[in-house]
Scaffold this motif. Structure first.
Motif, PDB file in Angstrom:
ATOM      1  N   VAL A 218      38.957  38.882  -3.533  1.00 48.38           N
ATOM      2  CA  VAL A 218      38.610  40.120  -2.833  1.00 48.38           C
ATOM      3  C   VAL A 218      38.265  39.848  -1.369  1.00 48.38           C
ATOM      4  O   VAL A 218      37.515  38.930  -1.064  1.00 48.38           O
ATOM      5  N   LYS A 219      38.830  40.651  -0.466  1.00 54.79           N
ATOM      6  CA  LYS A 219      38.508  40.577   0.962  1.00 54.79           C
ATOM      7  C   LYS A 219      37.397  41.579   1.302  1.00 54.79           C
ATOM      8  O   LYS A 219      36.539  41.315   2.134  1.00 54.79           O
ATOM      9  N   GLU A 220      37.446  42.752   0.661  1.00 60.67           N
ATOM     10  CA  GLU A 220      36.393  43.741   0.869  1.00 60.67           C
ATOM     11  C   GLU A 220      36.266  44.628  -0.356  1.00 60.67           C
ATOM     12  O   GLU A 220      37.190  44.752  -1.147  1.00 60.67           O
ATOM     13  N   VAL A 221      35.085  45.216  -0.472  1.00 62.74           N
ATOM     14  CA  VAL A 221      34.782  46.135  -1.564  1.00 62.74           C
ATOM     15  C   VAL A 221      34.431  47.481  -0.950  1.00 62.74           C
ATOM     16  O   VAL A 221      33.648  47.546  -0.008  1.00 62.74           O
TER      17      VAL A 221
ATOM     18  N   GLN B 122      31.488  53.933  -8.379  1.00 62.11           N
ATOM     19  CA  GLN B 122      32.828  53.367  -8.430  1.00 62.11           C
ATOM     20  C   GLN B 122      33.001  52.374  -7.282  1.00 62.11           C
ATOM     21  O   GLN B 122      32.497  52.598  -6.183  1.00 62.11           O
ATOM     22  N   MET B 123      33.717  51.273  -7.564  1.00 61.72           N
ATOM     23  CA  MET B 123      34.028  50.285  -6.537  1.00 61.72           C
ATOM     24  C   MET B 123      35.529  50.007  -6.560  1.00 61.72           C
ATOM     25  O   MET B 123      36.132  49.934  -7.626  1.00 61.72           O
ATOM     26  N   ILE B 124      36.086  49.859  -5.370  1.00 62.46           N
ATOM     27  CA  ILE B 124      37.480  49.461  -5.245  1.00 62.46           C
ATOM     28  C   ILE B 124      37.496  48.116  -4.544  1.00 62.46           C
ATOM     29  O   ILE B 124      36.963  47.983  -3.438  1.00 62.46           O
ATOM     30  N   GLU B 125      38.091  47.124  -5.183  1.00 63.97           N
ATOM     31  CA  GLU B 125      38.201  45.786  -4.615  1.00 63.97           C
ATOM     32  C   GLU B 125      39.575  45.646  -3.973  1.00 63.97           C
ATOM     33  O   GLU B 125      40.588  45.952  -4.598  1.00 63.97           O
ATOM     34  N   LEU B 126      39.603  45.184  -2.711  1.00 61.87           N
ATOM     35  CA  LEU B 126      40.865  45.042  -1.984  1.00 61.87           C
ATOM     36  C   LEU B 126      41.073  43.600  -1.549  1.00 61.87           C
ATOM     37  O   LEU B 126      40.118  42.913  -1.159  1.00 61.87           O
ATOM     38  N   ASP B 127      42.347  43.150  -1.567  1.00 57.87           N
ATOM     39  CA  ASP B 127      42.657  41.808  -1.089  1.00 57.87           C
ATOM     40  C   ASP B 127      42.868  41.831   0.424  1.00 57.87           C
ATOM     41  O   ASP B 127      42.694  42.875   1.068  1.00 57.87           O
ATOM     42  N   ALA B 128      43.244  40.695   0.998  1.00 56.37           N
ATOM     43  CA  ALA B 128      43.392  40.577   2.441  1.00 56.37           C
ATOM     44  C   ALA B 128      44.473  41.497   3.008  1.00 56.37           C
ATOM     45  O   ALA B 128      44.442  41.842   4.195  1.00 56.37           O
ATOM     46  N   GLN B 129      45.427  41.922   2.177  1.00 58.62           N
ATOM     47  CA  GLN B 129      46.465  42.846   2.627  1.00 58.62           C
ATOM     48  C   GLN B 129      46.110  44.311   2.369  1.00 58.62           C
ATOM     49  O   GLN B 129      46.922  45.203   2.588  1.00 58.62           O
ATOM     50  N   GLY B 130      44.897  44.556   1.879  1.00 58.59           N
ATOM     51  CA  GLY B 130      44.455  45.914   1.620  1.00 58.59           C
ATOM     52  C   GLY B 130      44.951  46.494   0.306  1.00 58.59           C
ATOM     53  O   GLY B 130      44.878  47.691   0.090  1.00 58.59           O
ATOM     54  N   ARG B 131      45.432  45.623  -0.577  1.00 56.64           N
ATOM     55  CA  ARG B 131      45.912  46.068  -1.882  1.00 56.64           C
ATOM     56  C   ARG B 131      44.804  45.947  -2.914  1.00 56.64           C
ATOM     57  O   ARG B 131      44.020  44.983  -2.869  1.00 56.64           O
TER      58      ARG B 131
END
Length: 106
Positions: A6-9, A93-102
């Motif tokens: 994960v890059k950001e939550v 609710q949390m959305i976990e995103l990778d470095a590409q925003g996916r």
């Protein structure tokens, strides 16, 4: 547990049952508490600002959220845990995103 890729939550202002989280300024309050965690050194008498690692925002659907960057975990793990546990404790609710925003599937 947040994935290691994960890059950001994004912590959404919606409970897992879909109810809007209150109070209405919760995102600003959470980001305000995290404002002390900033890269570099704050100058005396400087202006107050949110940390670049924890900022309030809104989604495209108009839902308030807080974006927490993974760098916060690297710099101050307890601050990262505070944010993630805030979401869990309030059933948000949390959305976990990778470095590409996916989205990261967990």
């Amino acid at each position: 547990m947040v994935s290691t890729t994960v890059k950001e939550v994004h912590i959404l202002g919606l409970t897992r049952s879909g109810k809007t989280f209150r109070p209405s300024d919760w995102a600003e309050r959470l980001a305000g508490v995290m404002s002390q965690f900033c890269p570099g050194v704050a100058t005396r008498g400087g202006h107050w600002a949110y940390s670049p690692w924890c900022v309030p925002s809104t989604t495209a659907e108009g839902v308030k959220c807080v974006i927490v960057n993974r760098e916060l975990r690297d710099v101050e793990p307890k601050a990262w845990d505070f944010c993630v546990n805030f979401a869990k404790d309030n059933d948000l609710q949390m959305i976990e995103l990778d470095a590409q925003g996916r989205p990261v599937e967990g």
